[in-house]
Scaffold this motif. Structure first.
Motif, PDB file in Angstrom:
ATOM      1  N   ALA A  17       0.960  -1.287   0.067  1.00 43.37           N
ATOM      2  CA  ALA A  17      -0.054   0.002  -0.013  1.00 43.37           C
ATOM      3  C   ALA A  17       0.753   1.405   0.039  1.00 43.37           C
ATOM      4  N   ALA A  18       1.975   1.227   0.754  1.00 42.99           N
ATOM      5  CA  ALA A  18       2.775   2.393   1.066  1.00 42.99           C
ATOM      6  C   ALA A  18       3.284   2.791  -0.452  1.00 42.99           C
ATOM      7  N   ARG A  19       3.963   1.666  -1.160  1.00 41.33           N
ATOM      8  CA  ARG A  19       4.570   1.769  -2.495  1.00 41.33           C
ATOM      9  C   ARG A  19       3.535   2.324  -3.451  1.00 41.33           C
ATOM     10  N   THR A  20       2.406   1.756  -3.239  1.00 35.30           N
ATOM     11  CA  THR A  20       1.287   1.979  -4.452  1.00 35.30           C
ATOM     12  C   THR A  20       1.068   3.832  -4.372  1.00 35.30           C
ATOM     13  N   VAL A  21       0.935   4.145  -3.292  1.00 38.97           N
ATOM     14  CA  VAL A  21       0.529   5.583  -2.921  1.00 38.97           C
ATOM     15  C   VAL A  21       1.646   6.502  -2.767  1.00 38.97           C
ATOM     16  N   ARG A  22       2.760   5.894  -2.712  1.00 40.49           N
ATOM     17  CA  ARG A  22       4.284   6.708  -2.546  1.00 40.49           C
ATOM     18  C   ARG A  22       4.029   7.401  -1.147  1.00 40.49           C
ATOM     19  N   ARG A  23       3.902   6.827  -0.178  1.00 47.38           N
ATOM     20  CA  ARG A  23       4.131   7.060   1.251  1.00 47.38           C
ATOM     21  C   ARG A  23       4.622   6.059   1.992  1.00 47.38           C
ATOM     22  N   SER A  24       5.021   6.415   3.119  1.00 42.90           N
ATOM     23  CA  SER A  24       5.656   5.523   4.183  1.00 42.90           C
ATOM     24  C   SER A  24       4.767   4.423   4.831  1.00 42.90           C
ATOM     25  N   VAL A  25       5.340   3.318   5.226  1.00 44.26           N
ATOM     26  CA  VAL A  25       4.685   2.257   5.797  1.00 44.26           C
ATOM     27  C   VAL A  25       3.991   3.131   7.241  1.00 44.26           C
ATOM     28  N   ARG A  26       4.645   3.999   7.646  1.00 45.66           N
ATOM     29  CA  ARG A  26       4.159   4.540   8.992  1.00 45.66           C
ATOM     30  C   ARG A  26       2.813   5.585   8.634  1.00 45.66           C
ATOM     31  N   THR A  27       2.896   6.117   7.462  1.00 37.54           N
ATOM     32  CA  THR A  27       1.913   6.862   7.147  1.00 37.54           C
ATOM     33  C   THR A  27       0.423   6.020   6.968  1.00 37.54           C
ATOM     34  N   ILE A  28       0.735   4.854   6.417  1.00 37.46           N
ATOM     35  CA  ILE A  28      -0.293   3.938   6.314  1.00 37.46           C
ATOM     36  C   ILE A  28      -0.702   3.250   7.572  1.00 37.46           C
ATOM     37  N   LYS A  29      -0.070   3.147   8.616  1.00 36.55           N
ATOM     38  CA  LYS A  29      -0.326   2.737   9.800  1.00 36.55           C
ATOM     39  C   LYS A  29      -1.305   3.925  10.536  1.00 36.55           C
ATOM     40  N   ARG A  30      -0.828   5.180  10.326  1.00 34.93           N
ATOM     41  CA  ARG A  30      -1.420   6.408  10.702  1.00 34.93           C
ATOM     42  C   ARG A  30      -2.818   6.543  10.359  1.00 34.93           C
ATOM     43  N   TRP A  31      -3.024   6.298   8.865  1.00 35.25           N
ATOM     44  CA  TRP A  31      -4.224   6.407   8.338  1.00 35.25           C
ATOM     45  C   TRP A  31      -5.070   5.248   8.798  1.00 35.25           C
ATOM     46  N   ARG A  32      -4.516   4.139   9.057  1.00 37.50           N
ATOM     47  CA  ARG A  32      -5.260   2.988   9.913  1.00 37.50           C
ATOM     48  C   ARG A  32      -5.934   3.327  11.287  1.00 37.50           C
ATOM     49  N   ARG A  33      -5.127   3.962  11.896  1.00 33.37           N
ATOM     50  CA  ARG A  33      -5.461   4.303  13.403  1.00 33.37           C
ATOM     51  C   ARG A  33      -6.543   5.600  13.188  1.00 33.37           C
ATOM     52  N   ALA A  34      -6.353   6.337  12.303  1.00 35.46           N
ATOM     53  CA  ALA A  34      -7.344   7.438  11.906  1.00 35.46           C
ATOM     54  C   ALA A  34      -8.652   6.897  11.465  1.00 35.46           C
ATOM     55  N   GLY A  35      -8.817   5.598  10.825  1.00 37.63           N
ATOM     56  CA  GLY A  35     -10.103   5.069  10.761  1.00 37.63           C
ATOM     57  C   GLY A  35     -10.280   4.491   9.571  1.00 37.63           C
ATOM     58  N   MET A  36      -8.974   4.155   8.713  1.00 34.96           N
ATOM     59  CA  MET A  36      -9.238   3.581   7.356  1.00 34.96           C
ATOM     60  C   MET A  36      -9.411   1.861   7.755  1.00 34.96           C
ATOM     61  N   THR A  37     -10.344   1.365   7.155  1.00 34.64           N
ATOM     62  CA  THR A  37     -10.596   0.006   7.477  1.00 34.64           C
ATOM     63  C   THR A  37      -9.670  -1.051   6.690  1.00 34.64           C
ATOM     64  N   MET A  38      -8.959  -1.724   7.744  1.00 38.56           N
ATOM     65  CA  MET A  38      -7.933  -3.108   7.294  1.00 38.56           C
ATOM     66  C   MET A  38      -8.371  -4.218   7.761  1.00 38.56           C
ATOM     67  N   THR A  39      -8.288  -5.472   7.156  1.00 39.06           N
ATOM     68  CA  THR A  39      -8.594  -6.674   7.620  1.00 39.06           C
ATOM     69  C   THR A  39      -7.466  -7.456   7.542  1.00 39.06           C
ATOM     70  N   TRP A  40      -7.512  -8.721   8.125  1.00 37.04           N
ATOM     71  CA  TRP A  40      -6.612  -9.670   8.150  1.00 37.04           C
ATOM     72  C   TRP A  40      -6.855 -10.567   7.290  1.00 37.04           C
ATOM     73  N   GLU A  41      -5.523 -11.181   6.567  1.00 42.37           N
ATOM     74  CA  GLU A  41      -5.790 -12.209   5.669  1.00 42.37           C
ATOM     75  C   GLU A  41      -4.438 -13.110   5.887  1.00 42.37           C
ATOM     76  N   GLN A  42      -4.644 -14.358   5.280  1.00 46.28           N
ATOM     77  CA  GLN A  42      -3.592 -15.370   5.568  1.00 46.28           C
ATOM     78  C   GLN A  42      -2.549 -15.361   4.189  1.00 46.28           C
ATOM     79  N   ARG A  43      -1.344 -15.072   4.215  1.00 44.92           N
ATOM     80  CA  ARG A  43      -0.458 -15.135   3.088  1.00 44.92           C
ATOM     81  C   ARG A  43       0.809 -15.839   3.529  1.00 44.92           C
ATOM     82  N   ASP A  44       0.951 -17.017   2.822  1.00 46.11           N
ATOM     83  CA  ASP A  44       2.072 -17.657   3.159  1.00 46.11           C
ATOM     84  C   ASP A  44       2.241 -18.271   4.532  1.00 46.11           C
TER      85      ASP A  44
END
Length: 80
Positions: A9-36
């Motif tokens: 997500a960070a690479r896609t919108v050219r932001r840092s991982v920290r920014t994406i985490k901040r957006w999640r804390r501010a209300g952006m919905t994220m879910t859990w998924e099984q990968r590998d």
């Protein structure tokens, strides 16, 4: 409909991982998924871009740039 991890997500919108985490804390919905065999947090790509648009619309510098571009486009003669 693609789901993206924090890094993807960070690479896609050219932001840092920290920014994406901040957006999640501010209300952006994220879910859990099984990968590998591991659980990872993921966000829907459409939701990610909607959040980015909302953030840009609320950013004063971006608003100024948009108004300046619109004013320039209005005064320039149409290209043939």
């Amino acid at each position: 409909m693609a789901t993206l991890t924090y890094r993807e997500a960070a690479r896609t919108v050219r932001r840092s991982v920290r920014t994406i985490k901040r957006w999640r804390r501010a209300g952006m919905t994220m879910t859990w998924e099984q990968r590998d065999g591991q659980r990872v947090r993921v966000v829907d790509e459409d939701l990610l871009f909607a959040t980015l648009r909302d953030r840009l619309d609320a950013w004063p510098s971006h608003q100024y740039r948009l108004r300046r571009l619109q004013a320039t486009a209005a005064t320039d003669p149409p290209a043939r």
